[in-house]
Design a protein around this motif. Structure first.
Motif, short mmCIF file in Angstrom:
data_model
loop_
_atom_site.label_atom_id
_atom_site.label_comp_id
_atom_site.label_asym_id
_atom_site.label_seq_id
_atom_site.Cartn_x
_atom_site.Cartn_y
_atom_site.Cartn_z
N PRO A 161 8.84 3.75 8.15
CA PRO A 161 8.57 3.01 6.92
C PRO A 161 8.33 1.52 7.17
N PHE A 162 7.59 0.89 6.27
CA PHE A 162 7.45 -0.55 6.32
C PHE A 162 8.83 -1.19 6.14
N GLY A 163 9.05 -2.28 6.85
CA GLY A 163 10.34 -2.95 6.70
C GLY A 163 10.79 -3.59 7.99
N ALA A 215 4.43 0.53 11.45
CA ALA A 215 4.35 1.39 10.27
C ALA A 215 2.94 1.37 9.72
N ARG A 216 2.49 2.52 9.21
CA ARG A 216 1.13 2.61 8.66
C ARG A 216 1.18 3.08 7.22
N GLY A 217 0.13 2.71 6.49
CA GLY A 217 0.04 3.12 5.10
C GLY A 217 -1.33 3.67 4.76
N ILE A 241 0.85 -1.18 0.00
CA ILE A 241 0.00 0.00 0.00
C ILE A 241 0.89 1.24 0.00
N LEU A 242 0.30 2.41 -0.13
CA LEU A 242 1.06 3.64 -0.07
C LEU A 242 1.55 3.87 1.36
#
Length: 291
Positions: free
Chosen positions: A123-125, A141-143, A116-117
């Motif tokens: 950050p995602f990871g 992390a959120r999107g 997702i954005l």
């Protein structure tokens, strides 16, 4: 890779012309999906022939889930609702598609991946997953769910987990359940990836800053202009910034959103994206005329 495109519509905010215009943009700008799947609360005569309809289960049409948190969007993960033979790309109906949307499928390094954005600083990871584990899910992390790349055969746990939690606690009492994208980011943190900003962005995040000088300075940077020229998709911010309203703005007009971010409607500030928005508005007008 064969794929399917998923869209969701409830109520009357978006009509058949909006849906058909999005379908047309996706088909004309890249590799067309095997099918389009519309998850909806009502019949919608006049849809593009490539579209198949699936009724949103009554559970997700709870009035509380149709408000700002948009928890109803989690219906895309309901087991059996979206055909599970192909990977899927979900697209918000206020998304403008300028390129080959199927390129987002390259983000799926495994069938379980959800992309997702990115919307938060963290950050995602690896770091986000570590923090989620160490804090018992309090930090993660959120999107943003304007675009979701996923495989329906591997994601039914998202809807199942929401239903299970909602039976135990009130949504208002558990922060990750406040919005669909919060919940998705929380429950699937171990498999989340960010859609790169070279491929897709939220319009206000990318093009609107609180200060005019900073907006124009950023837009003048050569690498920023190149990246924006190559964008596949841009999601508009909704109320106050509708496609037709933007296209009618005079050159140089300025709008400020509720967060104080400033839109400058000019080629200097927006580059080639301004012309693409105007072209998308013309496409929508044509779709409305056909309807």
């Amino acid at each position: 890779m064969r794929w399917q495109c998923v869209v969701i519509a409830w109520g009357t905010k978006y009509d058949v012309a909006d849906i058909n215009a999005l379908v047309g943009a996706i088909m004309e700008n890249g590799r067309a999906p095997e099918r389009f799947v519309l998850l909806t609360d009502r019949p919608r005569p006049g849809l593009h022939p490539s579209m198949i309809l699936r009724e949103i289960p009554d559970y997700w049409l709870n009035p509380g889930y149709l408000k700002g948190g948009c928890q109803a969007k989690l219906c895309m993960f309901e087991a059996g609702l979206v055909p599970d033979d192909l990977p899927a790309i979900y697209v918000d109906l206020d998304t403008l598609v300028f390129g080959d949307l199927s390129r987002l499928l390259d983000l799926m390094d495994r069938p379980q991946t959800i992309a997702i954005l990115q919307s938060a600083v963290l950050p995602f990871g690896t770091l986000a997953r570590f923090l989620a584990r160490r804090t018992g899910g309090r930090r993660y992390a959120r999107g943003n769910s304007s675009l979701v790349v996923y495989h329906p055969a591997h994601c039914a746990f998202v809807a199942e987990r929401f239903r299970s939690l909602a039976a135990e606690v009130a949504v208002i009492d558990f922060r990750p359940m406040w919005a669909d994208e919060r919940f998705l980011s929380w429950v699937a943190q171990d498999r989340m990836k960010a859609v790169p900003t070279r491929l897709a962005v939220k319009f206000p995040t990318e093009f609107m800053l609180p200060w005019r000088w900073l907006t124009l300075m950023r837009a003048s940077l050569p690498w920023v202009r190149r990246r924006r020229d190559g964008l596949i998709a841009v999601t508009l911010p909704g109320v106050g910034f509708k496609l037709e309203d933007l296209a009618r703005l005079p050159e140089g007009a300025e709008l400020v959103d509720r967060k104080g971010r400033r839109l400058i409607w000019s080629d200097r500030a927006l580059g080639s994206v301004r012309g693409k928005i105007i072209a998308a508005a013309a496409r929508l007008a044509t779709s409305r005329a056909v309807e």
